[in-house]
Scaffold this active site. Structure first.
Site, PDB file in Angstrom:
ATOM      1  N   LYS A  66       0.817  -1.232   0.000  1.00  0.00           N
ATOM      2  CA  LYS A  66       0.000   0.000   0.000  1.00  0.00           C
ATOM      3  C   LYS A  66       0.845   1.274   0.000  1.00  0.00           C
ATOM      4  CE  LYS A  66      -4.080  -2.060   2.147  1.00  0.00           C
ATOM      5  NZ  LYS A  66      -5.054  -2.003   3.242  1.00  0.00           N
ATOM      6  N   ASP A 102     -10.225   2.270   2.476  1.00  0.00           N
ATOM      7  CA  ASP A 102     -10.327   1.488   3.718  1.00  0.00           C
ATOM      8  C   ASP A 102     -11.135   2.223   4.800  1.00  0.00           C
ATOM      9  OD1 ASP A 102      -8.984  -0.819   2.955  1.00  0.00           O
ATOM     10  OD2 ASP A 102      -7.022  -0.058   3.563  1.00  0.00           O
TER      11      ASP A 102
HETATM   12  P1  NDP Z   1       0.986  -2.548  10.042  1.00  0.00           P
HETATM   13  O1  NDP Z   1       2.043  -3.578   9.966  1.00  0.00           O
HETATM   14  O2  NDP Z   1       1.161  -1.263   9.301  1.00  0.00           O
HETATM   15  O3  NDP Z   1       0.773  -2.114  11.598  1.00  0.00           O
HETATM   16  C1  NDP Z   1       0.663  -3.105  12.600  1.00  0.00           C
HETATM   17  C2  NDP Z   1       0.213  -2.472  13.907  1.00  0.00           C
HETATM   18  O4  NDP Z   1      -0.017  -3.531  14.840  1.00  0.00           O
HETATM   19  C3  NDP Z   1       1.254  -1.542  14.554  1.00  0.00           C
HETATM   20  O5  NDP Z   1       0.571  -0.522  15.239  1.00  0.00           O
HETATM   21  C4  NDP Z   1       1.974  -2.482  15.536  1.00  0.00           C
HETATM   22  O6  NDP Z   1       2.537  -1.815  16.653  1.00  0.00           O
HETATM   23  C5  NDP Z   1       0.797  -3.324  15.994  1.00  0.00           C
HETATM   24  N1  NDP Z   1       1.228  -4.648  16.495  1.00  0.00           N
HETATM   25  C6  NDP Z   1       1.758  -5.666  15.779  1.00  0.00           C
HETATM   26  N2  NDP Z   1       1.990  -6.725  16.580  1.00  0.00           N
HETATM   27  C7  NDP Z   1       1.602  -6.346  17.833  1.00  0.00           C
HETATM   28  C8  NDP Z   1       1.594  -7.014  19.089  1.00  0.00           C
HETATM   29  N3  NDP Z   1       2.049  -8.261  19.232  1.00  0.00           N
HETATM   30  N4  NDP Z   1       1.107  -6.341  20.169  1.00  0.00           N
HETATM   31  C9  NDP Z   1       0.652  -5.069  20.051  1.00  0.00           C
HETATM   32  N5  NDP Z   1       0.640  -4.390  18.863  1.00  0.00           N
HETATM   33  C10 NDP Z   1       1.106  -5.026  17.774  1.00  0.00           C
HETATM   34  O7  NDP Z   1      -0.369  -3.296   9.645  1.00  0.00           O
HETATM   35  P2  NDP Z   1      -1.707  -2.632   9.048  1.00  0.00           P
HETATM   36  O8  NDP Z   1      -1.965  -1.392   9.816  1.00  0.00           O
HETATM   37  O9  NDP Z   1      -1.606  -2.540   7.582  1.00  0.00           O
HETATM   38  O10 NDP Z   1      -2.820  -3.748   9.365  1.00  0.00           O
HETATM   39  C11 NDP Z   1      -3.317  -3.959  10.679  1.00  0.00           C
HETATM   40  C12 NDP Z   1      -4.416  -5.005  10.658  1.00  0.00           C
HETATM   41  O11 NDP Z   1      -5.586  -4.519  10.000  1.00  0.00           O
HETATM   42  C13 NDP Z   1      -4.033  -6.298   9.915  1.00  0.00           C
HETATM   43  O12 NDP Z   1      -4.445  -7.376  10.722  1.00  0.00           O
HETATM   44  C14 NDP Z   1      -4.829  -6.232   8.629  1.00  0.00           C
HETATM   45  O13 NDP Z   1      -5.149  -7.524   8.157  1.00  0.00           O
HETATM   46  C15 NDP Z   1      -6.077  -5.471   9.083  1.00  0.00           C
HETATM   47  N6  NDP Z   1      -6.774  -4.789   7.957  1.00  0.00           N
HETATM   48  C16 NDP Z   1      -8.061  -5.156   7.623  1.00  0.00           C
HETATM   49  C17 NDP Z   1      -8.743  -4.546   6.591  1.00  0.00           C
HETATM   50  C18 NDP Z   1     -10.161  -4.972   6.243  1.00  0.00           C
HETATM   51  O14 NDP Z   1     -10.651  -4.605   5.161  1.00  0.00           O
HETATM   52  N7  NDP Z   1     -10.839  -5.698   7.105  1.00  0.00           N
HETATM   53  C19 NDP Z   1      -8.126  -3.465   5.787  1.00  0.00           C
HETATM   54  C20 NDP Z   1      -6.780  -3.110   6.230  1.00  0.00           C
HETATM   55  C21 NDP Z   1      -6.138  -3.776   7.268  1.00  0.00           C
HETATM   56  P3  NDP Z   1       4.027  -1.194  16.592  1.00  0.00           P
HETATM   57  O15 NDP Z   1       3.878   0.134  15.909  1.00  0.00           O
HETATM   58  O16 NDP Z   1       4.428  -1.057  18.016  1.00  0.00           O
HETATM   59  O17 NDP Z   1       4.878  -2.147  15.809  1.00  0.00           O
END
Ligand code: NDP
Length: 276
Positions: A66, A102
């Site tokens: 993205k 989104d």
């Molecule tokens: P990113 O990789 O950009 O961000 C991940 C986020 O999750 C960060 O804030 C990260 O924190 C946090 N995170 C990851 N692992 C942990 C953990 N173990 N404990 C706490 N926080 C954690 O991912 P996206 O933002 O692109 O996607 C996030 C979710 O949204 C995904 O599961 C994706 O599938 C879903 N999604 C669903 C959509 C839909 O249409 N239903 C559309 C878009 C996304 P940190 O910054 O500290 O690393």
């Protein structure tokens, strides 16, 4: 001639987008074909060029492309520019136009499908990655009373609150760490982290779910997600996963490409049936 669309991702075999767009095309009588295309992690731009050479008219973009899609675009919608990420491409007049549907998909799922107004609500957004960034402006447009962004790395949450401050108007917008949630209550709690993917649970203090609250997980799949299981045991009144968001963001993209808004309820119901 049948118009060609696709979704790019890596991995992509699991994608439900081809099924969703085939249903929209059938329903609206649009002559199009929509396929899933796997792009190599270092080969997204080449995959776009090949698709355009094949006559592609538009595409969706999912993990992990993205941000790269955002950088590739010649023109952007305001909401894509704000999100810093693009999930919808349109190949038009020799150029690439980028949009991000989104956030609109999430807000439509919450407000129309789940029947919850955002106005005056206290909203908690968990996560500060791409998905979170894409939904902040549409959430603020719903005029909630408060929007708190909580993240494992709190500086990223605080940074997002600063970046979107000019859109906050009457909303108390702030960001911080999970422990800062202690003693606070929210009417809508949205999980935009990818913690469930690694099987981790979020360190949420007890008592954050206000009476009547909605817990919303952007993740979806067979059965209850770990976040929704936690929310239910902590007293959330209504729980929803992200399947509705997926269908609604697709409907928004389809509307951009074809100028016709498809009906989503039946498509969502039939997808839901395949997950149960
Ligand atoms: P990113 O990789 O950009 O961000 C991940 C986020 O999750 C960060 O804030 C990260 O924190 C946090 N995170 C990851 N692992 C942990 C953990 N173990 N404990 C706490 N926080 C954690 O991912 P996206 O933002 O692109 O996607 C996030 C979710 O949204 C995904 O599961 C994706 O599938 C879903 N999604 C669903 C959509 C839909 O249409 N239903 C559309 C878009 C996304 P940190 O910054 O500290 O690393």
């Amino acid at each position: 001639m049948t118009d060609l669309y696709c979704v790019f991702g890596n991995p992509i075999a699991h994608s439900k987008s081809p099924v969703i767009h085939a249903a929209f095309a059938g329903q609206t009588g649009e002559d199009l074909r929509y396929e899933a295309r796997l792009a190599a992690v270092d080969g997204f731009l080449a995959a776009i060029s090949a698709f355009v050479a094949d006559g592609g008219r538009g595409a969706n973009v999912t993990v992990p492309f993205k941000e790269e899609a955002y950088r590739r675009c010649d023109r952007l919608s305001d909401r894509a520019a704000r999100a810093g990420a693009v999930n919808t491409l349109q190949f038009i007049d020799g150029g690439v136009y980028g949009d991000n549907t989104d956030g609109a998909g999430l807000v439509r799922d919450i407000s129309v499908n789940l029947g919850r107004s955002l106005a005056g609500q206290r909203i908690l957004l968990l996560g500060a990655g791409g998905a979170s960034r894409g939904v902040i402006a549409p959430l603020l447009a719903g005029r909630p009373a408060a929007l708190f962004i909580a993240n494992r790395s709190p500086d990223k949450a605080q940074q997002l609150a600063t970046v979107f401050a000019d859109l906050a108007a009457g909303t108390a917008l702030s960001g911080g760490a999970f422990p800062e949630l202690a003693g606070r209550q929210f009417d809508i709690v949205i999980n935009a982290t990818s913690a469930s993917l690694s099987g981790d649970s979020l360190p949420l203090p007890a008592g954050i779910f206000a009476p009547g609250s909605l817990a919303y997980d952007m993740m979806y799949g067979k059965g209850e997600t770990p976040f929704l299981a936690l929310a239910r045991t902590q007293g959330a009144a209504q729980c929803a996963d992200g399947l509705g968001m997926l269908v609604e963001q697709a409907a928004e993209a389809f509307t951009l490409w074809r100028g016709k808004r498809p009906q989503t309820a039946a498509v969502l119901a039939s997808l839901r049936a395949t997950l149960s």
